[in-house]
Structures are given as C-alpha cells and as structure tokens.
Write a protein that holds these residues in place. Structure first.
Motif, mmCIF file in Angstrom:
data_model
loop_
_atom_site.group_PDB
_atom_site.id
_atom_site.type_symbol
_atom_site.label_atom_id
_atom_site.label_comp_id
_atom_site.label_asym_id
_atom_site.label_seq_id
_atom_site.Cartn_x
_atom_site.Cartn_y
_atom_site.Cartn_z
ATOM 1 N N THR A 1 0.978 -1.171 0.009
ATOM 2 C CA THR A 1 -0.059 0.038 0.133
ATOM 3 C C THR A 1 0.994 1.145 -0.027
ATOM 4 O OG1 THR A 1 -0.146 0.074 2.417
ATOM 5 C CG2 THR A 1 -1.827 -1.014 1.168
ATOM 6 N N ARG B 1 -0.210 0.926 6.663
ATOM 7 C CA ARG B 1 -1.843 0.755 7.106
ATOM 8 C C ARG B 1 -1.745 -0.249 8.414
ATOM 9 N NH1 ARG B 1 -5.328 -1.941 2.891
ATOM 10 N NH2 ARG B 1 -5.746 0.270 2.180
ATOM 11 N N PHE C 1 -4.468 -1.922 11.262
ATOM 12 C CA PHE C 1 -5.845 -2.369 11.269
ATOM 13 C C PHE C 1 -6.401 -3.093 12.496
ATOM 14 C CE2 PHE C 1 -8.660 -6.487 9.615
ATOM 15 C CZ PHE C 1 -9.646 -5.545 9.531
ATOM 16 N N VAL D 1 -7.178 1.690 10.571
ATOM 17 C CA VAL D 1 -8.746 1.374 10.033
ATOM 18 C C VAL D 1 -9.248 0.711 11.155
ATOM 19 C CG1 VAL D 1 -10.043 -0.281 8.396
ATOM 20 C CG2 VAL D 1 -7.797 1.070 7.621
ATOM 21 N N THR E 1 -12.948 -1.022 12.322
ATOM 22 C CA THR E 1 -14.296 -1.635 12.030
ATOM 23 C C THR E 1 -15.501 -1.326 12.731
ATOM 24 O OG1 THR E 1 -13.512 -3.639 12.974
ATOM 25 C CG2 THR E 1 -12.820 -3.748 10.747
ATOM 26 N N ASN F 1 -13.198 -9.081 2.841
ATOM 27 C CA ASN F 1 -12.596 -7.983 3.193
ATOM 28 C C ASN F 1 -11.558 -7.792 3.995
ATOM 29 O OD1 ASN F 1 -13.774 -6.466 1.218
ATOM 30 N ND2 ASN F 1 -15.753 -6.528 2.074
ATOM 31 N N TYR G 1 -7.439 -6.855 4.221
ATOM 32 C CA TYR G 1 -6.896 -5.849 5.225
ATOM 33 C C TYR G 1 -5.716 -6.632 6.026
ATOM 34 C CZ TYR G 1 -9.948 -2.049 4.863
ATOM 35 O OH TYR G 1 -10.832 -0.883 4.394
ATOM 36 N N SER H 1 -2.625 -6.673 4.073
ATOM 37 C CA SER H 1 -2.220 -5.359 3.629
ATOM 38 C C SER H 1 -1.714 -4.408 4.790
ATOM 39 C CB SER H 1 -3.050 -4.592 2.473
ATOM 40 O OG SER H 1 -4.219 -4.475 3.330
ATOM 41 N N SER H 2 -2.074 -4.884 5.896
ATOM 42 C CA SER H 2 -1.726 -4.046 7.299
ATOM 43 C C SER H 2 -0.966 -4.963 8.215
ATOM 44 C CB SER H 2 -3.500 -3.923 7.883
ATOM 45 O OG SER H 2 -4.221 -3.550 6.855
#
Length: 333
Positions: free
Chosen positions: A190, A194, A196, A228, A230, A263, A267, A270-271
């Motif tokens: 990314t 990131r 999460f 991020v 949720t 989803n 994450y 990528s996190s």
C-alpha cells in the motif's frame, strides 16, 4: 456376553447464543452431536435454528429473550423441568456456569474471560463490567467448583481457572477454536503504512489507546499512515465519541464498519494488525492474522501471548500506555 452400553440423554444448554462466536461454539457442538449416534441429544436454545436429526431434539424457547427476568426464570426454574421431563443423564452448559440444584453430571464450557482477566474494572468508571466481573463473576467461579468437567478455549484460561479457583487440573480441558484457513505468504503493498484493528466499539476493546498514539504523531508522520477501525461511528455512544475525536483532530483513521471475511482477508494481507483489547478469551484476529503473515502489535497480556504463541512477527506493548504503543508502531515502519 458383553454388556451393551445404555444410550444417554445429553442436554446441551445455550439459550444465550444468537450470533458471533457464541453461535459458532454452539454449532461446533451441534455437529459433534450429529456424529454421536450412541447418545440422544436435547439442545436447548432461544431464537437460533437447528435441524432436528435422528438423535437430536431441538428445544426452542424464544420467550427467554424478552427480559432479564425471563432469562433468570429459565436458568433458575424452567430448565429443571426440562431436565426432569426428558430424563437427562448428562449436561453440557455452554453458558459459563452450571445449572444449580440438580444431581446430574455437568460439564461447563467457559468462554467469558471477564471474571478471570488481569484488568480489574472500577465501579465508578465501568459499573456494568464491574458488576459482571465481581458479581456475575463470583457466581461463575462458585459454579465451577461444582462442575464435573470444564472446557476452555486455550491454555491461559485453563491456568487462570486452576490458579484462581484451585480446580483439579485433570477436569479442565482445552478445546481450541477451529480455524478453517490456509496460509498465504504474499503481502499486498500500500502507498501508506496501514494499521488495522477489527473490533466492536466497547470500552475494553481500547480504541482510545490507538487514538492517543496517533494524536501524538507529527503532521508529516500522520500523512504517511492510515488506521482502519471496523466500526461505523453511530452504533453506540462510544463509537460516536470515537468518530467525533477523529474528526476534531483530523486523524488518519478510517471507520469502515463491519466487514465480511473476504474484506477482512484483504486488510490482513495489507496491514499491520493492532490489538490493544484488555479483555479477551482468545482474540481471534491474533490467530487469523498469522495465516496472512501480518505483523502484529498486541497488548502484553496473557491471552495475547497465548494466541500469538511462537509467531515471530509480533510485538507487545503495555495496553494502557499510548507512548509505548507509538514506539512499537514506529519500530515496525
């Protein structure tokens, strides 16, 4: 001639389960019961639906969910009628405590960590959780003294119960959560770093420590990361306060709401996983993240150490120290 073993009537009691992890646990025992044709099962539920089979009868009582009075009436009085009516020989309670006042062999599945966790809630700050930890927790702990068997999800819960209640270790059994995932090594790159945190908006999930850590970053540092959560930002009072603080300080924190697992998987890949919660039995994301080779920064508590295990790509921080968390976040960039 060899004596034929009598079929037992086994009651699985879980009127609390309706979604999430509790329902997953109930479903796991339902599947086990389906495969055990040597015994007859009676599964007591409230609103969830299960199919009856040759050896499983579903006893459904939706009125239990009307009020706490109805729930207490079920736990204290009505369930005893059920046990007597169906001549139950053995009970498996999935509700953290035994059914009192009966002379039937009982096993208890304990999945609520609040009575056993290291963090102690204060009456003035968290009255509901204080009540649950100290009053309901006392009932739970006393109940376990009467159990013939205790089932937990991991070693830290087993050790906590044995240590706190002086329970015979031979009756406490670990039944790990089943994870139906395959390892994926490849990571998604990314533009920004990131972080999460998949968690609902409850105080003990400790979003606050992440917010405070991000607030301490310089403007240049904030521009290089994204966090991020949720949550939606409108589901309860705490989530609204979280959203307000993010907007007020213009923090690089996104509220993406509840995610399906496809989803979640993206994450994870990528996190960096943040997990500052101070009350968990397992902390499922700590296990799931490992399947996707995700770096982890977790609260330095027994449950997290247990779930992370020997995974090498993990760091731990003092769960109530935002400066310590920030140091770890910078350490892995």
């Amino acid at each position: 001639m060899e004596k034929i073993k009598k079929m037992s009537n086994i009651l699985i009691y879980d009127v609390a389960a309706e979604s999430g992890g509790a329902l997953s646990v109930l479903n796991e025992f339902y599947q086990k019961a389906k495969n055990d044709l040597n015994n007859k099962y009676f599964i007591v539920v409230s609103i969830v639906n299960f199919e009856e089979t040759e050896n499983i009868k579903i006893l459904k009582y939706p009125w239990v969910k009307k009020t706490w009075f109805h729930r207490l009436f079920m736990d204290i009085f009505f369930i005893k009628r059920v046990i007597k009516k169906y001549r139950i020989d053995e009970i498996l309670s999935l509700q953290n405590h035994c059914i009192n006042g009966i002379k039937v062999k009982q096993s208890v599945y304990v999945h609520n960590a609040i009575p056993f966790c290291e963090h102690r809630f204060k009456l003035i700050h968290d009255p509901f959780l204080w009540f649950y930890q100290n009053i309901i927790g006392l009932i739970t702990k006393k109940s376990l003294k009467k159990a013939d068997g205790i089932i937990v999800q991991n070693e830290w819960m087993k050790n906590a119960i044995i240590r706190m209640q002086h329970i015979n270790p031979n009756i406490v059994h670990v039944l790990p959560i089943k994870i139906n995932l395959t390892h994926e090594i490849e990571r998604i790159k990314t533009d920004k770093t990131r972080f999460f945190y998949p968690a609902t908006a409850f105080a003990f999930k400790n979003h606050k420590v992440i917010i405070d850590a991000v607030k301490a970053l310089s403007s240049e540092e904030k521009a290089k990361i994204e966090v991020v959560f949720t949550i939606f930002g409108n589901e309860n009072k705490l989530s609204r306060l979280i959203k307000k603080e993010i907007e007020e300080y213009k923090l690089p924190i996104q509220l993406v709401g509840t995610l399906d697992f496809s989803n979640m998987k993206e994450y994870y890949k990528s996190s960096y996983l943040l997990f500052p919660s101070y009350v968990e039995t397992v902390g499922l994301p700590l296990i799931e993240a490992q399947y996707f080779n995700a770096p982890i920064i977790a609260a330095d508590l027994e449950y997290a150490r247990c779930s992370v295990g020997n995974y090498k790509n993990a760091l731990f921080f003092n769960y109530n120290d935002s400066e310590h968390l920030l140091k770890k976040m910078k350490q892995i960039e």
